[in-house]
Write an enzyme that holds these catalytic residues in place. Structure first.
Site, PDB file in Angstrom:
ATOM      1  N   TYR A 481       0.837  -1.208   0.000  1.00  0.00           N
ATOM      2  CA  TYR A 481       0.000   0.000   0.000  1.00  0.00           C
ATOM      3  C   TYR A 481       0.871   1.257   0.000  1.00  0.00           C
ATOM      4  O   TYR A 481       0.919   1.988  -0.962  1.00  0.00           O
ATOM      5  CB  TYR A 481      -0.946  -0.013   1.203  1.00  0.00           C
ATOM      6  CG  TYR A 481      -1.951   1.122   1.180  1.00  0.00           C
ATOM      7  CD1 TYR A 481      -3.081   1.036   0.372  1.00  0.00           C
ATOM      8  CD2 TYR A 481      -1.770   2.272   1.943  1.00  0.00           C
ATOM      9  CE1 TYR A 481      -4.005   2.082   0.317  1.00  0.00           C
ATOM     10  CE2 TYR A 481      -2.687   3.311   1.903  1.00  0.00           C
ATOM     11  CZ  TYR A 481      -3.799   3.216   1.094  1.00  0.00           C
ATOM     12  OH  TYR A 481      -4.705   4.250   1.039  1.00  0.00           O
ATOM     13  N   SER A 561      -6.497   1.110  -4.399  1.00  0.00           N
ATOM     14  CA  SER A 561      -6.577   2.541  -4.117  1.00  0.00           C
ATOM     15  C   SER A 561      -5.183   3.154  -4.234  1.00  0.00           C
ATOM     16  O   SER A 561      -4.594   3.141  -5.313  1.00  0.00           O
ATOM     17  CB  SER A 561      -7.199   2.767  -2.739  1.00  0.00           C
ATOM     18  OG  SER A 561      -7.624   4.096  -2.577  1.00  0.00           O
ATOM     19  N   ASP A 645     -17.777   4.033  -7.953  1.00  0.00           N
ATOM     20  CA  ASP A 645     -16.708   4.440  -7.043  1.00  0.00           C
ATOM     21  C   ASP A 645     -16.623   5.961  -7.030  1.00  0.00           C
ATOM     22  O   ASP A 645     -16.184   6.574  -8.005  1.00  0.00           O
ATOM     23  CB  ASP A 645     -15.376   3.838  -7.500  1.00  0.00           C
ATOM     24  CG  ASP A 645     -14.273   4.033  -6.463  1.00  0.00           C
ATOM     25  OD1 ASP A 645     -14.458   4.851  -5.545  1.00  0.00           O
ATOM     26  OD2 ASP A 645     -13.231   3.357  -6.578  1.00  0.00           O
ATOM     27  N   HIS A 680     -15.963   1.760  -4.160  1.00  0.00           N
ATOM     28  CA  HIS A 680     -14.545   1.654  -3.849  1.00  0.00           C
ATOM     29  C   HIS A 680     -14.208   0.358  -3.114  1.00  0.00           C
ATOM     30  O   HIS A 680     -13.051  -0.046  -3.074  1.00  0.00           O
ATOM     31  CB  HIS A 680     -14.125   2.862  -3.009  1.00  0.00           C
ATOM     32  CG  HIS A 680     -12.649   3.081  -2.964  1.00  0.00           C
ATOM     33  ND1 HIS A 680     -11.894   3.342  -4.095  1.00  0.00           N
ATOM     34  CD2 HIS A 680     -11.768   3.093  -1.928  1.00  0.00           C
ATOM     35  CE1 HIS A 680     -10.628   3.503  -3.750  1.00  0.00           C
ATOM     36  NE2 HIS A 680     -10.526   3.356  -2.437  1.00  0.00           N
TER      37      HIS A 680
END
Length: 709
Positions: A481, A561, A645, A680
């Site tokens: 991430y 993301s 999203d 999302h």
């Protein structure tokens, strides 16, 4: 999403390209759109795909899904991967309990329910009853619960819902005795919970003004306002508590102190961790109006209220302490000069703090694994909570007067267990332990350390079957991430478990940009230093190859993301290192991300193209959509997004996919999987989770020619 093709034919929108990689991609129409940034002209030929409401975009979605569906349906790994994922997903799961008004509340899913059900009971020995079943709110399970807050007496339940994965919420109030909703309804809530006054007559919440027609899912969200809603009155009568007409970026979070006498207002300006803090007296536990008073509005550090006790506001902060500390603020003299350190900064990063039973429960990360230490009201360290192993623990909520709390413990190979902790005695009792088809005894997790390009050391966690053979042939999935102060720690997930059961190795990397080592670690992966994040992830991949866990032919990467940005950037920089890549709901256009919904708030991590020539140059250098290398041999790529999203708008994935498909990037497939009526990720129904994530694993397995039984 269904579109009558007689109204606008696919042929009018896309033409069939030449046969490439065994696939016939739609050719996406280009427009002559050029933007100039600090003297540099940048083409944006697929700008029209930003309009998610146009018939042309909807037809493009259908055309892309047809290509992707055909490819996925032909994979022999698809059905067995789905069976494996469904089998492992089908187990009883529990949320961490909390207590309010003499009632226990927790969530439960019997295995394959679309949404978790909320239960309540007067005691843990009583049979629980259903407080709220979100599965009854829609036929297809796409209406999800976004929050629930019981009133102080435990009689009423304020709860938020969102449809199709959107961030927009509707809040209602349920009478727990009758199981029926009151007439109260709160619209246009986003990024907010609810906070009841102690008298139970109403609650605080934050909202935006209603968006313009057609801009619900893409329009920028500015000028959030904090309101008080009194039960039995229309939303139009709600009282404005806080706003900032001079700064459109201010947002508000509210909580009420344990004694009910003070409203604590978190003032945020972005997705970063720096915030302001204000307070508003609530005489006799009731809202009486008034203007909030600032504790600090410098936005120079993180300030998280922990508890109000003895006239002192206890706050967790990284002001002058990158790894975090606890300070006491005298509410009669709240000037920063009078703040006193209660628990000083230590060698580990303090990630959470709560005040329960007259003690402080402080959670730390030690090389990305959780430690929980107990301190007295005076700040003196008393003991440590004995966790089941090296993993991740969360929870520890409650009030200053409570004598018990609950926490969840998990690791890469341990499904989340719920434990009760007696604050006075330190005794831990198992509350719920799931039974699953995954056998953790067959697998093991080890922590290793990787050295990045600039010499920075960071941990990775490797889960695999016991006795892993280091021959470089293991199908390996690396997850990362690297942003927004979010720590990546070892936790159990069905995606990892399914990949392990399919014969793979699952790896997570705790790279810079996260909060694993405090605010300095986060800052080292932001703005002009964002390249550090990509260097770390590449270093993790190189370590796995060098140590013969995997090879470039058996190594895949995945992230969502900000993690989707990570994946997109890394395959541009090192396409030779990976066999497959899956960027999920990624931030992929770094020059325009700030123009949509809440994207502007990410500037604390990214900076924007308008900030300076230097910032534009840095963004342009790694922006996934702008750095696809024609002529390079890319790994197999499957992009995933949702058409609803409104966090990272699907235009990112749409434009990136069109650019990738138009480039000469070798024979491996370049697909986009667009989930309709989905957002999302939060609140996604079980059926969609299983379908999407099993498709991801099947796609990776197919690329590596891994046989799945």
């Amino acid at each position: 999403m269904k579109l009558p093709l007689s109204a606008i034919t696919l042929a009018a929108v896309v033409a069939t390209s030449a046969q490439a990689q065994g696939l016939s991609y739609p050719v996406t129409r280009k427009v002559d759109q050029v933007d100039t940034y600090h003297g540099t002209a940048v083409a944006d030929p697929y700008r029209w795909l930003e309009d998610d409401n146009s018939a042309e975009t909807k037809a493009w979605v259908i055309a892309q899904n047809q290509v992707t569906d055909k490819f996925l349906e032909a994979m022999p790994q698809r059905l067995p991967a789905r069976r494996t994922y469904t089998e492992l997903y089908n187990f009883e799961r529990f949320g961490t309990p909390f207590v309010e008004g003499g009632r226990y509340f927790w969530s439960r899913n019997d295995g394959l329910q679309q949404q978790n059900v909320i239960y309540t009971a007067k005691s843990l020995k009583d049979s629980p009853v259903v407080a709220l079943d979100p599965n009854l709110l829609s036929k297809d399970g796409t209406v999800a619960l976004t929050g629930l807050v019981p009133s102080r007496d435990g009689k009423l339940l304020a709860y938020g819902t969102a449809g199709a994965g959107s961030d927009w919420q509707i809040w209602k109030v349920r009478d727990l005795a009758t199981g029926k909703d009151l007439e109260d309804k709160i619209d246009w809530v986003k990024f907010s919970s609810a906070a009841w006054t102690a008298d139970g007559k109403g609650f605080f919440y934050s909202r935006y003004d209603a968006p313009a027609e057609g801009a619900k899912l893409t329009g920028a969200n500015y000028f959030q306002k904090l309101y008080y809603h009194r039960l039995g009155t229309p939303q139009s009568a709600d009282v404005l508590v806080a706003e900032n007409r001079d700064d459109k970026e201010w947002g508000f979070g509210a909580d009420v102190s344990d004694d009910g006498q003070l409203l604590l207002i978190n003032v945020w300006k972005s997705a970063g961790s720096k915030n302001g803090l204000m307070v508003l007296p609530l005489p006799k536990g009731a809202f009486a109006g008034g203007k909030p008073q600032p504790i600090t509005l410098d936005f120079d550090a993180q300030y998280t209220p922990v508890v109000v006790a003895g006239g002192k506001l206890i706050v967790k902060t990284d002001k002058g302490a990158p790894r975090g500390k606890l300070v006491a603020i005298d509410l009669k003299n709240p000037a920063p000069a009078g703040w006193k350190t209660l628990v000083a900064e230590g060698p580990d990063a303090m990630t959470a703090a709560s005040g329960v039973g007259g003690r402080f429960l402080l959670s730390y990360l030690n090389d990305a694994a959780t430690l929980v230490r107990v301190h007295g009201a005076d700040g003196k360290r008393l003991s440590e909570v004995k966790l089941p192993g090296v993993g991740t623990a969360s929870g520890f909520g409650g009030r200053w007067g409570d004598q018990e709390t609950f926490f969840a413990y998990t690791s890469l190979t341990t499904p989340s267990e719920i434990h009760r902790y007696d604050v006075r005695t330190g005794k831990i009792e198992l509350f719920k332990k799931p039974k699953t088809a995954f056998n953790p005894d067959e697998f093991e997790t080890r922590r290793e350390f990787v050295t990045s390009k600039d010499g920075t050391r960071f941990p990775i966690f490797i889960a695999a079957k016991k006795g892993l053979k280091l021959d470089g042939l293991n199908p390996t999935l690396l997850y990362g991430y690297g942003g927004f102060d979010i720590s990546i720690t070892p936790t159990y997930g069905v995606t990892a478990a399914s990949w392990l059961k399919m014969g793979g190795v699952y790896v997570i990397a705790s790279i810079r940009g996260g909060g694993e080592y405090g605010s300095a670690w986060h800052d080292a992966g932001t703005k002009l230093k964002k390249q550090n994040v990509f260097d770390d992830f590449i270093a993790a991949g190189e370590w796995l190859v060098k140590n013969k866990v995997a090879s470039p032919q058996t190594l895949a990467i995945n992230g969502g993301s900000n993690g989707g940005l990570l994946v997109g950037a890394v395959i541009n920089q090192r396409p030779d290192l990976f066999a497959a890549a899956v960027p999920q709901v990624g931030v992929l256009d770094m020059l325009r991300y700030q123009n949509f919904t809440i994207g502007w708030a990410w500037a604390t991590d990214y900076g924007t193209s308008a900030d300076s020539p230097e910032m534009f140059k840095a963004l342009y250098a790694y922006s996934p959509m702008h750095n696809i290398k024609s002529g390079a041999k890319y790994p197999a790529v499957m992009i995933t997004t949702g058409d609803h999203d409104d966090r990272v708008v699907p235009a990112h994935s749409f434009k990136y996919a069109a650019t990738l498909q138009a480039a000469d990037t070798g024979p491996a497939p370049k697909l986009i999987r667009i989930e309709t009526n989905a957002g999302h990720g939060a609140g996604k129904p079980t059926s969609k989770i299983i379908e999407e994530r099993s498709d991801i694993l099947a796609f990776i397995a197919h690329t590596m020619k891994l046989e799945v039984k």
